[in-house]
Design a protein around this motif. Structure first.
Motif, short mmCIF file in Angstrom:
data_model
loop_
_atom_site.label_atom_id
_atom_site.label_comp_id
_atom_site.label_asym_id
_atom_site.label_seq_id
_atom_site.Cartn_x
_atom_site.Cartn_y
_atom_site.Cartn_z
N ARG A 2 0.86 -1.18 0.00
CA ARG A 2 0.00 0.00 0.00
C ARG A 2 0.89 1.23 0.00
O ARG A 2 1.78 1.37 0.86
CB ARG A 2 -0.89 0.02 1.24
N LEU A 3 0.65 2.12 -0.97
CA LEU A 3 1.53 3.28 -1.13
C LEU A 3 0.75 4.58 -1.06
O LEU A 3 -0.37 4.68 -1.57
CB LEU A 3 2.25 3.22 -2.48
N VAL A 4 1.37 5.59 -0.44
CA VAL A 4 0.94 6.98 -0.55
C VAL A 4 2.08 7.71 -1.22
O VAL A 4 3.20 7.78 -0.68
CB VAL A 4 0.62 7.59 0.82
N PHE A 5 1.83 8.24 -2.41
CA PHE A 5 2.87 8.91 -3.20
C PHE A 5 2.90 10.40 -2.86
O PHE A 5 1.85 11.03 -2.72
CB PHE A 5 2.58 8.73 -4.69
N ALA A 6 4.10 10.96 -2.74
CA ALA A 6 4.26 12.40 -2.49
C ALA A 6 5.08 13.03 -3.60
O ALA A 6 6.19 12.58 -3.90
CB ALA A 6 4.92 12.64 -1.14
N GLY A 7 4.53 14.07 -4.24
CA GLY A 7 5.24 14.77 -5.30
C GLY A 7 4.44 15.97 -5.73
O GLY A 7 3.25 16.09 -5.40
N THR A 8 5.07 16.86 -6.48
CA THR A 8 4.38 18.09 -6.87
C THR A 8 4.53 18.45 -8.35
O THR A 8 3.53 18.58 -9.05
CB THR A 8 4.84 19.26 -5.97
N PRO A 9 5.74 18.62 -8.90
CA PRO A 9 5.86 19.14 -10.27
C PRO A 9 5.66 18.07 -11.34
O PRO A 9 5.49 16.87 -11.04
CB PRO A 9 7.29 19.68 -10.30
N GLU A 10 5.73 18.50 -12.58
CA GLU A 10 5.53 17.62 -13.72
C GLU A 10 6.50 16.44 -13.73
O GLU A 10 6.14 15.33 -14.10
CB GLU A 10 5.68 18.42 -15.03
N VAL A 84 8.51 9.16 -2.85
CA VAL A 84 8.56 10.62 -2.94
C VAL A 84 9.37 11.04 -4.15
O VAL A 84 10.48 10.53 -4.37
CB VAL A 84 9.19 11.23 -1.67
N VAL A 85 8.85 12.00 -4.92
CA VAL A 85 9.61 12.62 -6.01
C VAL A 85 9.31 14.11 -6.00
O VAL A 85 8.20 14.53 -6.32
CB VAL A 85 9.25 12.02 -7.39
N ALA A 86 10.29 14.92 -5.61
CA ALA A 86 10.17 16.38 -5.67
C ALA A 86 8.89 16.89 -5.01
O ALA A 86 8.14 17.67 -5.60
CB ALA A 86 10.23 16.84 -7.13
N TYR A 87 8.65 16.45 -3.79
CA TYR A 87 7.45 16.90 -3.07
C TYR A 87 7.54 18.37 -2.69
O TYR A 87 6.62 19.15 -2.94
CB TYR A 87 7.22 16.02 -1.84
N GLY A 88 8.64 18.77 -2.06
CA GLY A 88 8.83 20.19 -1.75
C GLY A 88 8.40 20.61 -0.35
O GLY A 88 8.42 21.79 -0.03
N GLY A 89 7.99 19.65 0.48
CA GLY A 89 7.61 19.97 1.85
C GLY A 89 8.54 19.28 2.83
O GLY A 89 9.06 18.19 2.55
N LEU A 90 8.78 19.91 3.98
CA LEU A 90 9.65 19.34 5.00
C LEU A 90 8.87 18.35 5.85
O LEU A 90 7.92 18.71 6.54
CB LEU A 90 10.23 20.46 5.88
N LEU A 91 9.27 17.10 5.80
CA LEU A 91 8.53 16.04 6.49
C LEU A 91 9.00 15.92 7.94
O LEU A 91 10.19 15.72 8.19
CB LEU A 91 8.75 14.71 5.77
N PRO A 92 8.08 16.01 8.90
CA PRO A 92 8.46 15.86 10.31
C PRO A 92 8.67 14.39 10.66
O PRO A 92 8.21 13.49 9.93
CB PRO A 92 7.25 16.44 11.05
N GLN A 93 9.35 14.16 11.77
CA GLN A 93 9.60 12.78 12.18
C GLN A 93 8.30 12.02 12.39
O GLN A 93 8.22 10.81 12.11
CB GLN A 93 10.43 12.76 13.47
N ALA A 94 7.27 12.71 12.87
CA ALA A 94 5.97 12.05 13.09
C ALA A 94 5.42 11.46 11.81
O ALA A 94 4.79 10.39 11.83
CB ALA A 94 4.98 13.05 13.68
N ALA A 95 5.66 12.12 10.68
CA ALA A 95 5.22 11.57 9.38
C ALA A 95 6.15 10.46 8.91
O ALA A 95 5.70 9.43 8.38
CB ALA A 95 5.16 12.69 8.35
N LEU A 96 7.45 10.65 9.11
CA LEU A 96 8.42 9.65 8.67
C LEU A 96 8.21 8.31 9.36
O LEU A 96 8.50 7.26 8.78
CB LEU A 96 9.85 10.15 8.94
#
Length: 317
Positions: A2-10, A84-96
């Protein structure tokens, strides 16, 4: 998995599409909030958000990845891993800490070289012959996590950052899926990065993209290629900014900033050999062939590129 993908640009859409085509289960996408764009400054969804919405996949747009509502929803989704590919947000330890296999980032350099936001641009500007992509597990330190896999890519003499990044996005998407496959199968382990060979690639701003025409021609050409398409290398002409989008090296001899034109060419001097301007973008206008620009402004023998006031100061340094 099960995956949640994080990314923003093209560039991240290529990897997202590869994940969709894989055997993994995509349950949601995380991307940056809608941002103003264009002359009307209307709020526009990121390319990743638009692609995910077309797929009918849930899209999360936290203002900060530390927002309690976002963290709670991520726990509910219970991903095994978060590519993750070029998400652009700083991930806190709680998310990691939420996914069992962590957040697995596709980074466009051979780590530990060029950690940071603009690895492809800096590799070109520095004159590297080879770059590549790495997949690694995200830790709190910048791009410092243990590496799963690496690929290499030759940097061609005419590659721009945009062209090279497009190639790396394709090969890197396969690397990311292969990494996820290996993690899911329990046959791939991450290895700590070497302690030496670290270089940093911060985001390039407009000031970084100003051309120094007293520098050698190869450095001028690298900066032009490394800043294409963004932020765009530039100099000045008659007091106004002129973007230089494409150049080529020549064997001609001209003083730094000196212009020489023919019906079909525009050449400018540097600290070594001259470079030919191929595509430029005058302030407030669209990109155009340098020869068309030169005919329009009617270049004279007195015209120069670059800051006139600094020319004597720079030549004496």
């Amino acid at each position: 998995m099960r995956l949640v993908f994080a990314g923003t640009p093209e560039v991240a859409v290529t990897a997202l599409a590869a994940i969709v085509a894989s055997g993994h289960e995509l349950v949601a996408v995380v991307t940056r909030p809608d941002a103003p764009a264009g002359r009307g400054r209307k709020l526009v969804a990121s390319p990743v958000a638009e692609y995910a919405e077309q797929l009918g996949v849930e899209v999360l747009k936290p203002v900060k990845p530390s927002d309690p509502e976002f963290l709670e929803r991520l726990r509910e989704l219970a991903p095994d891993a978060c590519p993750v590919v070029a998400y652009g947000g700083l991930l806190p330890q709680a998310a990691l800490d939420i996914p069992e296999h962590g957040w697995i980032n596709l980074h466009f350099s051979v780590l530990p070289a060029w950690r940071g936001a603009a690895p492809v641009q800096h590799a070109i500007i520095a004159g590297d012959d080879v770059t590549g992509a790495s997949t690694f597990r995200i830790v709190k330190a910048l791009d410092a996590g243990p590496v799963f896999g690496v690929l290499t890519e030759r940097i061609g003499p005419h590659d721009t950052a945009g062209v090279l990044l497009t190639r790396l996005a394709e090969s890197g998407a396969k690397l990311l899926v292969d990494t996820l496959d290996g993690v899911a199968a329990g046959v791939l382990e991450a290895r700590e990065q070497p302690a030496d060979g670290i270089s940093i690639a911060p985001k390039l701003n407009v000031e970084d993209a100003e051309l120094d025409l007293h520098a050698p021609a190869h450095r001028v050409d690298r900066l032009v290629r490394g800043c294409n398409p963004a932020p765009g290398a530039w100099t000045t002409f008659r007091g106004e900014r002129l973007k230089v989008l494409e150049t080529e090296l020549t064997d001609e001899e001209l003083a730094p900033g000196e212009l020489r034109t023919t019906k079909s060419t525009v050449t400018v001097g540097t600290g070594s050999k001259a470079v030919r301007l191929l595509t430029v973008q005058p302030q407030g206008k669209k990109p155009m062939l340098a020869a068309d620009w030169a005919r329009g402004v009617r270049i004279t023998d007195e015209d120069r590129l670059g800051p006139v006031a600094d020319a004597g100061e720079q030549s004496g340094s």
